[in-house]
Design a protein around this motif. Structure first.
Motif, mmCIF file in Angstrom:
data_model
loop_
_atom_site.group_PDB
_atom_site.id
_atom_site.type_symbol
_atom_site.label_atom_id
_atom_site.label_comp_id
_atom_site.label_asym_id
_atom_site.label_seq_id
_atom_site.Cartn_x
_atom_site.Cartn_y
_atom_site.Cartn_z
ATOM 1 N N GLN A 265 0.820 -1.209 0.000
ATOM 2 C CA GLN A 265 0.000 0.000 0.000
ATOM 3 C C GLN A 265 0.852 1.257 0.000
ATOM 4 O O GLN A 265 0.551 2.239 -0.700
ATOM 5 C CB GLN A 265 -0.927 -0.001 1.226
ATOM 6 N N ALA A 266 1.930 1.249 0.775
ATOM 7 C CA ALA A 266 2.805 2.417 0.810
ATOM 8 C C ALA A 266 3.487 2.629 -0.540
ATOM 9 O O ALA A 266 3.662 3.765 -0.999
ATOM 10 C CB ALA A 266 3.850 2.247 1.914
ATOM 11 N N ALA A 267 3.898 1.540 -1.207
ATOM 12 C CA ALA A 267 4.528 1.666 -2.515
ATOM 13 C C ALA A 267 3.562 2.246 -3.547
ATOM 14 O O ALA A 267 3.946 3.056 -4.408
ATOM 15 C CB ALA A 267 5.038 0.303 -2.983
ATOM 16 N N LEU A 268 2.279 1.848 -3.468
ATOM 17 C CA LEU A 268 1.277 2.426 -4.373
ATOM 18 C C LEU A 268 1.110 3.914 -4.123
ATOM 19 O O LEU A 268 0.947 4.699 -5.072
ATOM 20 C CB LEU A 268 -0.061 1.704 -4.184
ATOM 21 N N GLN A 269 1.162 4.335 -2.870
ATOM 22 C CA GLN A 269 1.057 5.759 -2.566
ATOM 23 C C GLN A 269 2.241 6.530 -3.133
ATOM 24 O O GLN A 269 2.078 7.629 -3.684
ATOM 25 C CB GLN A 269 0.969 5.959 -1.056
ATOM 26 N N VAL A 270 3.438 5.975 -2.993
ATOM 27 C CA VAL A 270 4.618 6.649 -3.547
ATOM 28 C C VAL A 270 4.498 6.743 -5.064
ATOM 29 O O VAL A 270 4.865 7.753 -5.680
ATOM 30 C CB VAL A 270 5.903 5.896 -3.140
ATOM 31 N N GLY A 271 3.950 5.686 -5.693
ATOM 32 C CA GLY A 271 3.773 5.722 -7.135
ATOM 33 C C GLY A 271 2.811 6.808 -7.584
ATOM 34 O O GLY A 271 2.889 7.286 -8.722
ATOM 35 N N PHE B 77 3.562 10.670 -0.162
ATOM 36 C CA PHE B 77 4.667 10.214 0.679
ATOM 37 C C PHE B 77 4.124 9.827 2.047
ATOM 38 O O PHE B 77 3.910 10.685 2.910
ATOM 39 C CB PHE B 77 5.737 11.308 0.805
ATOM 40 N N PRO B 78 3.855 8.526 2.262
ATOM 41 C CA PRO B 78 3.301 8.070 3.538
ATOM 42 C C PRO B 78 4.333 8.174 4.648
ATOM 43 O O PRO B 78 5.553 8.257 4.388
ATOM 44 C CB PRO B 78 2.944 6.606 3.250
ATOM 45 N N PRO B 79 3.888 8.185 5.901
ATOM 46 C CA PRO B 79 4.838 8.188 7.019
ATOM 47 C C PRO B 79 5.639 6.892 7.045
ATOM 48 O O PRO B 79 5.243 5.891 6.444
ATOM 49 C CB PRO B 79 3.933 8.318 8.249
ATOM 50 N N PRO B 80 6.794 6.898 7.699
ATOM 51 C CA PRO B 80 7.629 5.682 7.745
ATOM 52 C C PRO B 80 6.849 4.481 8.279
ATOM 53 O O PRO B 80 6.078 4.587 9.234
ATOM 54 C CB PRO B 80 8.781 6.078 8.684
ATOM 55 N N LEU B 81 7.055 3.348 7.643
ATOM 56 C CA LEU B 81 6.376 2.131 8.055
ATOM 57 C C LEU B 81 7.023 1.553 9.309
ATOM 58 O O LEU B 81 8.237 1.686 9.516
ATOM 59 C CB LEU B 81 6.421 1.093 6.929
ATOM 60 N N LYS B 82 6.212 0.891 10.109
ATOM 61 C CA LYS B 82 6.726 0.227 11.303
ATOM 62 C C LYS B 82 7.487 -1.026 10.904
ATOM 63 O O LYS B 82 7.003 -1.826 10.113
ATOM 64 C CB LYS B 82 5.569 -0.128 12.232
ATOM 65 N N GLU B 83 8.681 -1.179 11.417
ATOM 66 C CA GLU B 83 9.502 -2.352 11.102
ATOM 67 C C GLU B 83 9.042 -3.523 11.966
ATOM 68 O O GLU B 83 9.210 -3.523 13.184
ATOM 69 C CB GLU B 83 10.985 -2.044 11.354
ATOM 70 N N GLN B 84 8.442 -4.522 11.320
ATOM 71 C CA GLN B 84 7.918 -5.675 12.037
ATOM 72 C C GLN B 84 8.019 -6.900 11.141
ATOM 73 O O GLN B 84 8.317 -6.803 9.956
ATOM 74 C CB GLN B 84 6.456 -5.437 12.432
ATOM 75 N N GLY B 85 7.748 -8.057 11.722
ATOM 76 C CA GLY B 85 7.811 -9.294 10.958
ATOM 77 C C GLY B 85 9.179 -9.949 11.062
ATOM 78 O O GLY B 85 9.956 -9.714 12.005
ATOM 79 N N SER B 86 9.500 -10.768 10.065
ATOM 80 C CA SER B 86 10.773 -11.475 10.049
ATOM 81 C C SER B 86 11.928 -10.506 9.823
ATOM 82 O O SER B 86 11.741 -9.342 9.460
ATOM 83 C CB SER B 86 10.764 -12.541 8.948
ATOM 84 N N SER B 87 13.153 -10.996 10.015
ATOM 85 C CA SER B 87 14.333 -10.135 9.843
ATOM 86 C C SER B 87 14.449 -9.647 8.410
ATOM 87 O O SER B 87 14.817 -8.489 8.159
ATOM 88 C CB SER B 87 15.592 -10.908 10.258
ATOM 89 N N GLU B 88 14.144 -10.512 7.427
ATOM 90 C CA GLU B 88 14.192 -10.086 6.029
ATOM 91 C C GLU B 88 13.161 -8.995 5.756
ATOM 92 O O GLU B 88 13.441 -8.018 5.052
ATOM 93 C CB GLU B 88 13.949 -11.278 5.101
ATOM 94 N N MET B 89 11.955 -9.157 6.335
ATOM 95 C CA MET B 89 10.913 -8.152 6.130
ATOM 96 C C MET B 89 11.295 -6.828 6.783
ATOM 97 O O MET B 89 11.008 -5.751 6.243
ATOM 98 C CB MET B 89 9.598 -8.683 6.728
ATOM 99 N N ARG C 253 -2.531 13.543 -16.453
ATOM 100 C CA ARG C 253 -2.422 12.153 -16.019
ATOM 101 C C ARG C 253 -2.006 12.049 -14.554
ATOM 102 O O ARG C 253 -2.488 11.160 -13.827
ATOM 103 C CB ARG C 253 -1.418 11.399 -16.891
ATOM 104 N N LYS C 254 -1.135 12.932 -14.096
ATOM 105 C CA LYS C 254 -0.730 12.887 -12.690
ATOM 106 C C LYS C 254 -1.919 13.143 -11.772
ATOM 107 O O LYS C 254 -2.062 12.500 -10.728
ATOM 108 C CB LYS C 254 0.379 13.911 -12.438
ATOM 109 N N ILE C 255 -2.786 14.066 -12.161
ATOM 110 C CA ILE C 255 -3.952 14.355 -11.324
ATOM 111 C C ILE C 255 -4.913 13.170 -11.324
ATOM 112 O O ILE C 255 -5.455 12.785 -10.274
ATOM 113 C CB ILE C 255 -4.651 15.632 -11.831
ATOM 114 N N ILE C 256 -5.134 12.564 -12.503
ATOM 115 C CA ILE C 256 -6.034 11.409 -12.573
ATOM 116 C C ILE C 256 -5.471 10.252 -11.746
ATOM 117 O O ILE C 256 -6.205 9.558 -11.033
ATOM 118 C CB ILE C 256 -6.259 10.979 -14.034
ATOM 119 N N ASN C 257 -4.164 10.011 -11.832
ATOM 120 C CA ASN C 257 -3.548 8.960 -11.019
ATOM 121 C C ASN C 257 -3.682 9.256 -9.534
ATOM 122 O O ASN C 257 -3.856 8.337 -8.724
ATOM 123 C CB ASN C 257 -2.075 8.797 -11.399
ATOM 124 N N MET C 258 -3.594 10.514 -9.177
ATOM 125 C CA MET C 258 -3.764 10.902 -7.778
ATOM 126 C C MET C 258 -5.177 10.564 -7.293
ATOM 127 O O MET C 258 -5.383 10.304 -6.107
ATOM 128 C CB MET C 258 -3.500 12.398 -7.621
#
Length: 438
Positions: free
Chosen positions: A187-193, A197-209, A408-413
């Protein structure tokens, strides 16, 4: 039709479900062939032996006193159907597999029924009722000693199903817990696209994640910093350019009257340069002004049409259908409509057509703006939305080439999409859609 899921969550749940299903099938077969079948065969063999003993002694047709004496010694009773119904046969359960096994051993078709602890009469919790096809009105009642310690039933399918369902449910919950950070990252990546610019994501889950989330937060911060610097640089350049343009305009006003045509030409060039500078600023800042509100697209189109009706050379044909309200940023969508209408009149002549409709299946609001000009070559349609790319060269394009890019940028927004295509009867069609709800 695609049966296999594409997401990692769906594939993991499917894998766990298949493995558990295989495990349940193997367990079912193992219990059936190595425990249930031998046990039932042994019980059926004992029952068949008991029935054969009763037959060999002629007890099924013996006097009542002899049958009572036999029942007193062995607790095996021989009674008529009426007597058996009173003693618990009425509520006994028929067992097909045991009937087949007893019938095959004694060579006569047998009906085997078992009364449970709730239906049996007497101290024995379970009794077996056997009737032979040769004597259908006679029932042999055999008690199962120790039946309270083991329940005679078909293979425990219900228990295996419950275990399988609980296992799949637990696996589903576990996989969903692991994939929750991945969904947040998506979801955050879609917002950046979309330029947000969403707030920083919480680091959770496995070490790789956690590592992936940390890298994404750094990337998001870097992109935002670059965006801010670009906006600041564009604002500085526009300020520096407008100052000499203002001096040129003042200097042109001081020209003698006989040079009026020169002054007018300079002023027109200055206006064009100011318009180009405004487009650069508008594209760089990616306008997010204005609050989200529910508005009707037909109403916004009507507002823009009234603006262009002031020009006698502009003729607009409206084909508007009833539309639901849509969450939009009103100022931004009006800018989209103004850009598309202005382009249609600039490159397609003095006549355009605007139509709207609502797709109830996809819950989308559509708008089409068609001109009647020469159109754009099909191989240049995709380039029309690229910044500084002018796909309208065949139609005498002017300007910076940022109008459609901004649109197009406005429509994508707004979580929608916009396309261009040539009409079969001539002209260009610009179509965009907006979701009925976010």
């Amino acid at each position: 039709m695609r049966l296999l899921p594409k997401s990692a969550f769906g594939q993991t749940v499917l894998l766990i479900g298949v493995l558990l299903l295989i495990n349940q099938v193997v367990s079912y077969l193992s219990v059936t062939y190595y425990f249930v079948r031998p046990t039932t065969q042994q019980i059926s063999s004992l029952l068949a032996t008991q029935v054969q003993s009763v037959q060999s002694q002629g007890l099924m047709s013996a006097p009542l006193e002899q049958r009572l004496a036999y029942a007193k010694q062995t607790k095996v009773e021989i009674m008529t159907t009426e007597q058996a119904l009173q003693q618990g046969l009425r509520d006994a359960t028929h067992y097909n597999f045991m009937s087949s096994q007893v019938s095959s051993q004694i060579g006569v078709k047998a009906d085997v029924r078992i009364s449970t602890a709730e239906t049996a009469v007497g101290s024995e919790p379970y009794r077996v009722w056997i009737s032979l096809s040769t004597r259908p009105n006679i029932w042999v009642s055999i008690p199962l000693i120790g039946g309270n310690d083991a329940h005679i039933s078909p293979p425990p399918t219900m228990y295996l199903m419950v275990i399988g369902i609980l296992s799949v449910t637990g696996g589903w919950w576990f996989v969903r817990h692991l994939n929750r950070p991945l969904q947040a990252l998506q979801q955050a990546a879609l917002q950046v696209g979309r330029g947000q610019f969403p707030p920083p994501l919480k680091e959770q889950g496995s070490s790789e994640m956690r590592e992936v989330t940390r890298a994404f937060n750094r990337m998001n911060q870097g992109i935002k910093q670059l965006e801010d610097e670009r906006t600041l640089m564009t604002a500085g350049i526009s300020h520096d350019l407008r100052t000499p343009l203002t001096r040129i305009r003042l200097a042109s006003e001081m020209l003698p009257e006989e040079s009026e045509w020169v002054r007018d030409g300079i002023n027109e060039d200055i206006e064009d340069m100011n318009a180009i500078i405004d487009q650069f600023i508008e594209y760089a800042r990616f306008d997010r002004t204005g609050e989200w509100e529910n508005a009707n697209l037909n109403t916004l189109i009507g507002d823009m049409v009234r603006v262009h009706e002031r020009y006698e050379s502009h003729h607009i044909t409206l084909k508007l259908t009833s539309l639901p309200d849509t969450p939009v940023r009103t100022v931004a969508i009006k800018r989209v409509l103004d850009n598309l209408i202005e382009n249609a009149f600039r490159y397609g002549g003095d006549k355009i057509s605007i139509s709207t409709f609502f797709d109830r299946t996809k819950q989308r609001v559509y708008c089409r703006i068609r001109d009647f000009g020469p159109g754009i070559p099909d191989n240049e349609l995709d380039n029309a939305f690229m910044p500084f790319k002018q796909g309208d060269k065949a139609r005498g394009s002017l300007g910076s080439g940022l109008g459609l890019a901004i649109t197009r940028k406005i429509i994508n927004m707004h979580f929608g999409n916009i396309t261009l295509r040539n009409h079969p009867e001539g002209g260009l069609v610009a179509e965009f859609w907006l979701p009925g709800a976010h």
